[in-house]
Write an enzyme that holds these catalytic residues in place. Structure first.
Site, PDB file in Angstrom:
ATOM      1  N   CYS A   1       4.925 -33.525  64.888  1.00 27.00           N
ATOM      2  CA  CYS A   1       4.787 -32.048  64.578  1.00 27.00           C
ATOM      3  C   CYS A   1       5.551 -30.863  64.548  1.00 27.00           C
ATOM      4  O   CYS A   1       7.355 -31.811  65.018  1.00 27.00           O
ATOM      5  CB  CYS A   1       3.953 -31.509  65.043  1.00 27.00           C
ATOM      6  SG  CYS A   1       3.795 -31.236  67.074  1.00 27.00           S
TER       7      CYS A   1
ATOM      8  N   HIS B   1       7.523 -48.669  80.331  1.00 21.67           N
ATOM      9  CA  HIS B   1       7.228 -47.968  81.293  1.00 21.67           C
ATOM     10  C   HIS B   1       5.737 -47.974  81.747  1.00 21.67           C
ATOM     11  O   HIS B   1       3.906 -48.497  82.693  1.00 21.67           O
ATOM     12  CB  HIS B   1       6.811 -47.654  82.842  1.00 21.67           C
ATOM     13  CG  HIS B   1       8.818 -48.252  82.610  1.00 21.67           C
ATOM     14  ND1 HIS B   1       8.925 -47.344  83.721  1.00 21.67           N
ATOM     15  CD2 HIS B   1       8.857 -49.082  82.654  1.00 21.67           C
ATOM     16  CE1 HIS B   1      10.109 -48.440  84.418  1.00 21.67           C
ATOM     17  NE2 HIS B   1       9.971 -49.344  83.990  1.00 21.67           N
TER      18      HIS B   1
ATOM     19  N   HIS C   1       3.478 -51.967  86.510  1.00 18.80           N
ATOM     20  CA  HIS C   1       3.379 -50.947  85.435  1.00 18.80           C
ATOM     21  C   HIS C   1       1.741 -51.405  84.187  1.00 18.80           C
ATOM     22  O   HIS C   1       1.085 -50.150  84.361  1.00 18.80           O
ATOM     23  CB  HIS C   1       4.165 -51.085  84.558  1.00 18.80           C
ATOM     24  CG  HIS C   1       5.689 -50.634  85.087  1.00 18.80           C
ATOM     25  ND1 HIS C   1       6.807 -49.743  85.075  1.00 18.80           N
ATOM     26  CD2 HIS C   1       6.896 -51.483  84.825  1.00 18.80           C
ATOM     27  CE1 HIS C   1       7.489 -49.584  85.561  1.00 18.80           C
ATOM     28  NE2 HIS C   1       7.668 -51.526  85.524  1.00 18.80           N
TER      29      HIS C   1
ATOM     30  N   ASP D   1       2.675 -32.387  60.780  1.00 19.07           N
ATOM     31  CA  ASP D   1       2.003 -31.122  60.119  1.00 19.07           C
ATOM     32  C   ASP D   1       3.256 -30.792  59.174  1.00 19.07           C
ATOM     33  O   ASP D   1       3.932 -31.491  59.179  1.00 19.07           O
ATOM     34  CB  ASP D   1       1.925 -30.218  60.886  1.00 19.07           C
ATOM     35  CG  ASP D   1       2.693 -30.025  62.204  1.00 19.07           C
ATOM     36  OD1 ASP D   1       3.781 -30.049  61.463  1.00 19.07           O
ATOM     37  OD2 ASP D   1       2.602 -29.110  62.589  1.00 19.07           O
TER      38      ASP D   1
ATOM     39  N   THR E   1       7.953 -29.565  67.727  1.00 17.25           N
ATOM     40  CA  THR E   1       7.989 -30.159  68.531  1.00 17.25           C
ATOM     41  C   THR E   1       7.607 -32.060  69.562  1.00 17.25           C
ATOM     42  O   THR E   1       8.476 -32.651  69.861  1.00 17.25           O
ATOM     43  CB  THR E   1       7.613 -29.115  69.900  1.00 17.25           C
ATOM     44  OG1 THR E   1       6.307 -28.929  69.812  1.00 17.25           O
ATOM     45  CG2 THR E   1       7.959 -27.399  69.847  1.00 17.25           C
TER      46      THR E   1
HETATM   47  C1  RB5 Z   1       3.602 -25.356  63.843  1.00 21.22           C
HETATM   48  O1  RB5 Z   1       4.667 -24.283  63.671  1.00 21.22           O
HETATM   49  C2  RB5 Z   1       4.025 -25.685  65.344  1.00 21.22           C
HETATM   50  O2  RB5 Z   1       3.798 -25.246  65.943  1.00 21.22           O
HETATM   51  C3  RB5 Z   1       3.782 -27.550  65.237  1.00 21.22           C
HETATM   52  O3  RB5 Z   1       4.173 -27.927  64.474  1.00 21.22           O
HETATM   53  C4  RB5 Z   1       4.403 -28.171  66.619  1.00 21.22           C
HETATM   54  O4  RB5 Z   1       5.686 -27.645  67.118  1.00 21.22           O
HETATM   55  C5  RB5 Z   1       3.202 -27.802  68.072  1.00 21.22           C
HETATM   56  O5  RB5 Z   1       3.325 -28.060  68.992  1.00 21.22           O
END
Ligand code: RB5
Length: 147
Positions: free
Chosen positions: A65, A98, A133, A8, A67
């Site tokens: 994304c 694993h 595993h 994203d 995070t």
């Molecule tokens: C977008 O702002 C953010 O929420 C997305 O990139 C991601 O981090 C979601 O987990």
């Protein structure tokens, strides 16, 4: 070897370096978007990549994304997917060794491009150890058919 990649707007910053790394290893890359920094909804791209892996169009997947968390949660809703979000090399290796993770998720607001390539390399070059595993991975996957 073919890898599907999706992102994203929060993860797109990592994509060019990862694609370049994969190309340098002779890996075919299916880029399923997004393609610019306009705000988009990460589950759309998680689903595209997860389906490509689950149906065998791609051997593995990478999702990016802000995070890595949203992508991993969404991708793990698709049967057959074992998506792991990592930010250190030890976990990148372990999720393959694993957990036989077939989708790697990274955060563009967590790691820089250089670290992202290190993480992809660690995951990509570490084989699943199998043995004890395998039984545990089979148990995880059986949850999908039992639920
Ligand atoms: C977008 O702002 C953010 O929420 C997305 O990139 C991601 O981090 C979601 O987990």
């Amino acid at each position: 070897m073919k890898i599907a990649i999706g992102c994203d707007h929060g993860g797109i910053v990592l994509k060019p370096a990862i694609v370049e790394y994969l190309n340098s290893k002779g890996v075919a890359v299916m880029d399923l978007g997004c393609y610019d920094t306009q705000s988009v909804n990460y589950p759309v791209y998680a689903l595209k990549v997860a389906k490509a892996v689950a149906n065998g169009e791609a051997d593995k997947g990478i999702l990016l994304c802000g995070t890595g968390i949203g992508m991993s949660i969404a991708a793990n809703k698709v049967h057959g997917i074992r998506a792991a979000v990592v930010s250190d090399v030890f976990c990148a290796k372990m999720c393959s060794a694993h957990n036989n993770a077939n989708v790697l998720c990274l955060g563009g607001r967590v790691v820089d491009e250089q670290k992202a390539v290190e993480l992809v390399d660690a995951w990509f070059t570490t084989p699943f150890e199998g043995g004890r595993h395998s039984e545990r991975v089979d148990m995880m996957m059986k949850i999908e058919s039992d639920e």
